[in-house]
Design a protein around this motif. Structure first.
Motif, PDB file in Angstrom:
ATOM      1  N   LEU A 176      11.720  41.786  44.036  1.00 33.88           N
ATOM      2  CA  LEU A 176      11.890  43.117  44.619  1.00 33.88           C
ATOM      3  C   LEU A 176      12.553  42.954  45.973  1.00 33.88           C
ATOM      4  O   LEU A 176      12.106  42.155  46.804  1.00 33.88           O
ATOM      5  CB  LEU A 176      10.527  43.789  44.785  1.00 33.88           C
ATOM      6  N   SER A 177      13.629  43.684  46.169  1.00 31.10           N
ATOM      7  CA  SER A 177      14.265  43.642  47.485  1.00 31.10           C
ATOM      8  C   SER A 177      14.040  44.983  48.169  1.00 31.10           C
ATOM      9  O   SER A 177      14.179  46.041  47.563  1.00 31.10           O
ATOM     10  CB  SER A 177      15.763  43.355  47.343  1.00 31.10           C
ATOM     11  N   PHE A 178      13.667  44.928  49.411  1.00 36.98           N
ATOM     12  CA  PHE A 178      13.380  46.133  50.179  1.00 36.98           C
ATOM     13  C   PHE A 178      14.534  46.402  51.122  1.00 36.98           C
ATOM     14  O   PHE A 178      14.897  45.559  51.935  1.00 36.98           O
ATOM     15  CB  PHE A 178      12.072  45.973  50.956  1.00 36.98           C
ATOM     16  N   SER A 179      15.118  47.561  50.980  1.00 37.64           N
ATOM     17  CA  SER A 179      16.264  47.950  51.799  1.00 37.64           C
ATOM     18  C   SER A 179      15.798  48.368  53.192  1.00 37.64           C
ATOM     19  O   SER A 179      14.826  49.102  53.335  1.00 37.64           O
ATOM     20  CB  SER A 179      16.992  49.109  51.109  1.00 37.64           C
ATOM     21  N   LYS A 180      16.503  47.917  54.208  1.00 32.73           N
ATOM     22  CA  LYS A 180      16.150  48.289  55.590  1.00 32.73           C
ATOM     23  C   LYS A 180      17.297  49.085  56.201  1.00 32.73           C
ATOM     24  O   LYS A 180      17.927  48.669  57.153  1.00 32.73           O
ATOM     25  CB  LYS A 180      15.874  47.047  56.423  1.00 32.73           C
ATOM     26  N   THR A 181      17.548  50.227  55.612  1.00 34.70           N
ATOM     27  CA  THR A 181      18.594  51.094  56.145  1.00 34.70           C
ATOM     28  C   THR A 181      17.976  52.037  57.170  1.00 34.70           C
ATOM     29  O   THR A 181      16.774  52.017  57.407  1.00 34.70           O
ATOM     30  CB  THR A 181      19.253  51.909  55.007  1.00 34.70           C
ATOM     31  N   GLY A 182      18.767  52.882  57.736  1.00 29.23           N
ATOM     32  CA  GLY A 182      18.295  53.840  58.729  1.00 29.23           C
ATOM     33  C   GLY A 182      17.609  55.039  58.112  1.00 29.23           C
ATOM     34  O   GLY A 182      17.249  55.978  58.816  1.00 29.23           O
ATOM     35  N   LYS A 183      17.407  55.035  56.823  1.00 26.52           N
ATOM     36  CA  LYS A 183      16.755  56.155  56.131  1.00 26.52           C
ATOM     37  C   LYS A 183      15.258  56.128  56.394  1.00 26.52           C
ATOM     38  O   LYS A 183      14.707  55.192  56.944  1.00 26.52           O
ATOM     39  CB  LYS A 183      17.001  56.068  54.618  1.00 26.52           C
ATOM     40  N   SER A 184      14.590  57.172  55.919  1.00 27.67           N
ATOM     41  CA  SER A 184      13.138  57.242  56.091  1.00 27.67           C
ATOM     42  C   SER A 184      12.456  56.178  55.230  1.00 27.67           C
ATOM     43  O   SER A 184      13.033  55.652  54.280  1.00 27.67           O
ATOM     44  CB  SER A 184      12.628  58.631  55.694  1.00 27.67           C
ATOM     45  N   LEU A 185      11.217  55.883  55.573  1.00 25.43           N
ATOM     46  CA  LEU A 185      10.445  54.880  54.849  1.00 25.43           C
ATOM     47  C   LEU A 185      10.306  55.268  53.379  1.00 25.43           C
ATOM     48  O   LEU A 185      10.451  54.430  52.486  1.00 25.43           O
ATOM     49  CB  LEU A 185       9.064  54.706  55.493  1.00 25.43           C
ATOM     50  N   PHE A 186      10.049  56.548  53.112  1.00 23.22           N
ATOM     51  CA  PHE A 186       9.892  57.004  51.732  1.00 23.22           C
ATOM     52  C   PHE A 186      11.177  56.779  50.934  1.00 23.22           C
ATOM     53  O   PHE A 186      11.127  56.302  49.799  1.00 23.22           O
ATOM     54  CB  PHE A 186       9.502  58.489  51.693  1.00 23.22           C
ATOM     55  N   LYS A 187      12.308  57.086  51.513  1.00 21.88           N
ATOM     56  CA  LYS A 187      13.587  56.897  50.813  1.00 21.88           C
ATOM     57  C   LYS A 187      13.846  55.410  50.557  1.00 21.88           C
ATOM     58  O   LYS A 187      14.349  55.031  49.503  1.00 21.88           O
ATOM     59  CB  LYS A 187      14.740  57.503  51.605  1.00 21.88           C
ATOM     60  N   ASN A 188      13.525  54.555  51.527  1.00 18.75           N
ATOM     61  CA  ASN A 188      13.699  53.110  51.343  1.00 18.75           C
ATOM     62  C   ASN A 188      12.825  52.597  50.193  1.00 18.75           C
ATOM     63  O   ASN A 188      13.265  51.803  49.371  1.00 18.75           O
ATOM     64  CB  ASN A 188      13.365  52.353  52.623  1.00 18.75           C
ATOM     65  N   ILE A 189      11.571  53.053  50.153  1.00 19.82           N
ATOM     66  CA  ILE A 189      10.662  52.632  49.084  1.00 19.82           C
ATOM     67  C   ILE A 189      11.153  53.145  47.740  1.00 19.82           C
ATOM     68  O   ILE A 189      11.179  52.398  46.752  1.00 19.82           O
ATOM     69  CB  ILE A 189       9.222  53.103  49.382  1.00 19.82           C
ATOM     70  N   ALA A 190      11.550  54.400  47.678  1.00 17.98           N
ATOM     71  CA  ALA A 190      12.035  54.981  46.428  1.00 17.98           C
ATOM     72  C   ALA A 190      13.298  54.258  45.950  1.00 17.98           C
ATOM     73  O   ALA A 190      13.429  53.947  44.755  1.00 17.98           O
ATOM     74  CB  ALA A 190      12.309  56.469  46.604  1.00 17.98           C
ATOM     75  N   TRP A 191      14.209  53.979  46.858  1.00 15.98           N
ATOM     76  CA  TRP A 191      15.451  53.289  46.491  1.00 15.98           C
ATOM     77  C   TRP A 191      15.157  51.871  45.990  1.00 15.98           C
ATOM     78  O   TRP A 191      15.702  51.424  44.988  1.00 15.98           O
ATOM     79  CB  TRP A 191      16.382  53.234  47.698  1.00 15.98           C
ATOM     80  N   SER A 192      14.272  51.175  46.672  1.00 10.80           N
ATOM     81  CA  SER A 192      13.919  49.813  46.272  1.00 10.80           C
ATOM     82  C   SER A 192      13.231  49.795  44.917  1.00 10.80           C
ATOM     83  O   SER A 192      13.511  48.941  44.081  1.00 10.80           O
ATOM     84  CB  SER A 192      13.019  49.165  47.320  1.00 10.80           C
ATOM     85  N   ALA A 193      12.323  50.736  44.685  1.00 11.49           N
ATOM     86  CA  ALA A 193      11.618  50.804  43.403  1.00 11.49           C
ATOM     87  C   ALA A 193      12.593  51.109  42.269  1.00 11.49           C
ATOM     88  O   ALA A 193      12.534  50.483  41.198  1.00 11.49           O
ATOM     89  CB  ALA A 193      10.513  51.854  43.452  1.00 11.49           C
ATOM     90  N   THR A 194      13.499  52.038  42.492  1.00  8.79           N
ATOM     91  CA  THR A 194      14.495  52.374  41.470  1.00  8.79           C
ATOM     92  C   THR A 194      15.372  51.172  41.161  1.00  8.79           C
ATOM     93  O   THR A 194      15.623  50.865  39.987  1.00  8.79           O
ATOM     94  CB  THR A 194      15.367  53.561  41.951  1.00  8.79           C
ATOM     95  N   SER A 195      15.804  50.482  42.180  1.00  6.76           N
ATOM     96  CA  SER A 195      16.632  49.293  41.979  1.00  6.76           C
ATOM     97  C   SER A 195      15.869  48.210  41.231  1.00  6.76           C
ATOM     98  O   SER A 195      16.414  47.531  40.366  1.00  6.76           O
ATOM     99  CB  SER A 195      17.114  48.731  43.320  1.00  6.76           C
ATOM    100  N   TRP A 196      14.581  48.044  41.543  1.00  3.53           N
ATOM    101  CA  TRP A 196      13.774  47.028  40.885  1.00  3.53           C
ATOM    102  C   TRP A 196      13.591  47.358  39.398  1.00  3.53           C
ATOM    103  O   TRP A 196      13.716  46.485  38.547  1.00  3.53           O
ATOM    104  CB  TRP A 196      12.423  46.894  41.573  1.00  3.53           C
ATOM    105  N   PHE A 197      13.314  48.620  39.080  1.00  2.00           N
ATOM    106  CA  PHE A 197      13.144  49.007  37.670  1.00  2.00           C
ATOM    107  C   PHE A 197      14.433  48.776  36.886  1.00  2.00           C
ATOM    108  O   PHE A 197      14.402  48.351  35.734  1.00  2.00           O
ATOM    109  CB  PHE A 197      12.680  50.455  37.544  1.00  2.00           C
ATOM    110  N   LYS A 198      15.565  49.039  37.505  1.00  2.00           N
ATOM    111  CA  LYS A 198      16.848  48.767  36.845  1.00  2.00           C
ATOM    112  C   LYS A 198      17.038  47.271  36.627  1.00  2.00           C
ATOM    113  O   LYS A 198      17.539  46.851  35.582  1.00  2.00           O
ATOM    114  CB  LYS A 198      18.007  49.332  37.667  1.00  2.00           C
ATOM    115  N   ALA A 199      16.623  46.458  37.593  1.00  4.07           N
ATOM    116  CA  ALA A 199      16.728  44.999  37.455  1.00  4.07           C
ATOM    117  C   ALA A 199      15.826  44.493  36.334  1.00  4.07           C
ATOM    118  O   ALA A 199      16.214  43.610  35.562  1.00  4.07           O
ATOM    119  CB  ALA A 199      16.378  44.316  38.774  1.00  4.07           C
ATOM    120  N   VAL A 200      14.633  45.059  36.213  1.00  3.02           N
ATOM    121  CA  VAL A 200      13.720  44.695  35.117  1.00  3.02           C
ATOM    122  C   VAL A 200      14.355  45.038  33.776  1.00  3.02           C
ATOM    123  O   VAL A 200      14.360  44.224  32.846  1.00  3.02           O
ATOM    124  CB  VAL A 200      12.352  45.398  35.277  1.00  3.02           C
ATOM    125  N   LYS A 201      14.911  46.228  33.685  1.00  2.00           N
ATOM    126  CA  LYS A 201      15.546  46.666  32.436  1.00  2.00           C
ATOM    127  C   LYS A 201      16.716  45.752  32.065  1.00  2.00           C
ATOM    128  O   LYS A 201      16.874  45.366  30.911  1.00  2.00           O
ATOM    129  CB  LYS A 201      16.025  48.115  32.584  1.00  2.00           C
TER     130      LYS A 201
END
Length: 111
Positions: A50-75
């Motif tokens: 799991l990679s966690f993005s550290k962009t200037g976005k809010s914490l919730f958006k970073n978590i949501a983006w990272s989770a979505t990316s991780w699920f795509k990587a699993v698939k």
């Protein structure tokens, strides 16, 4: 004859037959290390890092983006034909299904 170094057919037979060979010829300590290697490989296929993005976005958006990316990587990882063949090879070894490979393996193609 297996279709290349990363073909599903080769990965199936290499994973299953390595375990079969190890169960017959290795000492207990080395067998343990081989099984541990299999566990690590299965975990890496089923659960990519799991990679966690550290962009200037809010914490919730970073978590949501990272989770979505991780699920795509699993698939992608589970959908990879070579990974499927490797997992089936290990499964067949542990279930003691020896002989020819399942028909599904021959129908898999790398994408």
């Amino acid at each position: 004859s297996f279709g290349g170094n990363d073909s599903p057919l080769r990965n199936y037979f290499m994973s299953r037959n390595l375990m079969l060979w190890g169960s017959r010829h290795l000492d207990l300590k080395t067998k343990f290390r081989l099984h541990w290697r299999v566990i690590r490989q299965v975990v890496s296929i089923l659960f990519p890092p799991l990679s966690f993005s550290k962009t200037g976005k809010s914490l919730f958006k970073n978590i949501a983006w990272s989770a979505t990316s991780w699920f795509k990587a699993v698939k992608r990882s589970i959908g990879n034909a070579s990974n499927q063949a490797t997992l089936l090879g290990y499964k067949d070894f542990y279930l003691r299904r020896l002989g020819d490979c399942p028909a599904k393996i021959r129908s898999l193609r790398n994408s």
